[in-house]
Motif scaffolding. Structure first.
Motif, short mmCIF file in Angstrom:
data_model
loop_
_atom_site.label_atom_id
_atom_site.label_comp_id
_atom_site.label_asym_id
_atom_site.label_seq_id
_atom_site.Cartn_x
_atom_site.Cartn_y
_atom_site.Cartn_z
N ARG A 82 0.78 12.10 -9.49
CA ARG A 82 -0.34 13.30 -9.35
C ARG A 82 0.76 14.45 -9.45
O ARG A 82 0.00 15.79 -9.86
CB ARG A 82 -0.98 13.01 -7.94
CG ARG A 82 -2.03 12.29 -7.92
CD ARG A 82 -2.71 12.08 -6.54
NE ARG A 82 -3.98 11.46 -6.57
CZ ARG A 82 -4.37 10.87 -5.24
NH1 ARG A 82 -3.90 11.39 -4.24
NH2 ARG A 82 -5.51 10.51 -5.37
N THR A 134 0.93 -1.14 -0.04
CA THR A 134 0.06 -0.09 0.15
C THR A 134 0.69 1.10 -0.07
O THR A 134 0.65 2.24 -0.78
CB THR A 134 -1.13 0.03 1.30
OG1 THR A 134 -1.86 -1.23 1.14
CG2 THR A 134 -1.96 1.09 1.20
N ARG A 135 2.05 1.21 0.82
CA ARG A 135 2.81 2.31 0.70
C ARG A 135 3.64 2.57 -0.63
O ARG A 135 3.77 3.71 -0.85
CB ARG A 135 3.93 2.02 1.86
CG ARG A 135 4.82 3.36 2.29
CD ARG A 135 5.37 3.13 3.76
NE ARG A 135 6.43 2.15 3.33
CZ ARG A 135 6.35 0.89 4.14
NH1 ARG A 135 5.39 0.59 4.66
NH2 ARG A 135 7.34 -0.01 3.82
N GLY A 137 -6.07 6.16 -9.41
CA GLY A 137 -6.31 7.41 -9.31
C GLY A 137 -7.48 8.13 -9.97
O GLY A 137 -8.01 7.49 -10.90
N GLY A 158 7.58 4.39 -6.54
CA GLY A 158 6.91 3.36 -5.51
C GLY A 158 7.95 2.45 -4.94
O GLY A 158 7.92 2.24 -3.64
N GLN A 165 0.94 4.14 -3.10
CA GLN A 165 0.58 5.38 -2.51
C GLN A 165 1.72 6.44 -3.22
O GLN A 165 1.56 7.36 -3.47
CB GLN A 165 0.47 5.83 -1.18
CG GLN A 165 -1.05 5.40 -0.68
CD GLN A 165 -1.05 4.91 1.06
OE1 GLN A 165 0.09 4.95 1.50
NE2 GLN A 165 -2.27 5.09 1.48
N LEU A 225 -4.37 0.88 -6.64
CA LEU A 225 -5.15 2.27 -6.24
C LEU A 225 -5.24 2.85 -7.87
O LEU A 225 -4.33 3.04 -8.60
CB LEU A 225 -3.95 3.33 -5.61
CG LEU A 225 -3.74 2.81 -4.23
CD1 LEU A 225 -2.82 3.88 -3.53
CD2 LEU A 225 -5.14 2.67 -3.30
N LEU A 238 1.47 6.78 -6.87
CA LEU A 238 0.30 7.57 -7.22
C LEU A 238 0.74 8.94 -6.83
O LEU A 238 0.27 9.80 -7.71
CB LEU A 238 -1.01 7.02 -6.52
CG LEU A 238 -2.24 7.77 -6.87
CD1 LEU A 238 -2.49 7.30 -8.33
CD2 LEU A 238 -3.14 7.19 -6.10
N LYS A 239 1.33 9.40 -5.93
CA LYS A 239 1.71 10.75 -5.52
C LYS A 239 2.68 11.18 -6.45
O LYS A 239 2.48 12.56 -6.91
CB LYS A 239 2.30 10.63 -4.12
CG LYS A 239 2.77 12.06 -3.64
CD LYS A 239 3.36 12.01 -2.03
CE LYS A 239 3.64 13.49 -1.66
NZ LYS A 239 4.56 13.15 -0.44
#
Length: 201
Positions: free
Chosen positions: A90, A79-80, A113, A194, A83, A111, A86-87
């Motif tokens: 973004r 999950t980390r 987005g 990631g 994220q 995830l 995805l960050k």
């Protein structure tokens, strides 16, 4: 004619009783001896083996000999990583989907987005699966299609840039796939972000 019977003396009675007891004891001993000699070879072997026990293999030793251990990324770590990827996307204004699979190619986390295309979900999973299967970035695997075009026919794979393996000591433990950016190079950049968030070597 009157028959005269002599009464036996106490001494005589004692002697007869002793002989009877001896005969009874001899008979009992013979029965016990016969029973012992009639034991089966298996019983005799068991009795002999009892004096010299053989070493049996313990459960941990059997497990070490018959199994092997593999590392798998935890749910929290997956999950980390998703994220972080995805960050990174973004921050570039990209709408992507990130997928993380374990060593066996099973999906751990996905995830999607905001605004990511519907096709990006499956593409991200397949890129992650391909990367962990070959323990190589999917961008590098694309070059192999030139000499082995049938690779693309393997179910579940996708030979497009955007997938990277996560390894520990050179052994793959997971794969991260990103899809939805304008190019495979950008997808891979986010996937690497990631992987970097995990700090594994």
């Amino acid at each position: 004619m009157e028959t005269h019977r002599e009464k036996s003396s106490p001494r005589t009675r004692l002697l007869i009783g002793g002989l009877a007891a001896a005969a009874l004891a001899a008979g009992t001993f013979g029965a016990v001896s016969a029973t012992a000699s009639a034991s089966t070879p298996q019983q005799a072997q068991t009795a002999a083996g009892a004096s010299a026990p053989q070493r049996t293999q313990t459960a941990p030793e059997a497990a070490d000999r018959n199994t092997h251990q593999t590392r798998h990324l935890t749910v929290d770590a997956a999950t980390r990583a998703a994220q972080a990827a995805l960050k990174a996307a973004r921050q570039d204004g990209r709408r992507v989907t990130v997928a993380v699979v374990d060593r066996d190619g099973n999906t751990i986390a996905v995830l999607r987005g905001d605004g990511a295309g519907p096709q990006s979900y499956e593409s991200a999973e397949r890129k992650a699966y391909t990367a962990v299967s070959w323990n190589a970035p999917t961008s590098a695997l694309v070059e192999r299609l030139e000499t082995t075009p049938t690779l693309k026919d393997i179910p579940g794979t996708l030979f497009l840039g955007g997938g990277v393996p996560v390894a520990v000591g050179g052994t793959p433990v997971a794969g991260i796939g990103v899809a939805g950016a304008p190019s495979g190079a950008l997808d891979e950049e986010y996937a690497r972000a990631g992987a970097a968030a995990l700090g594994l070597r």
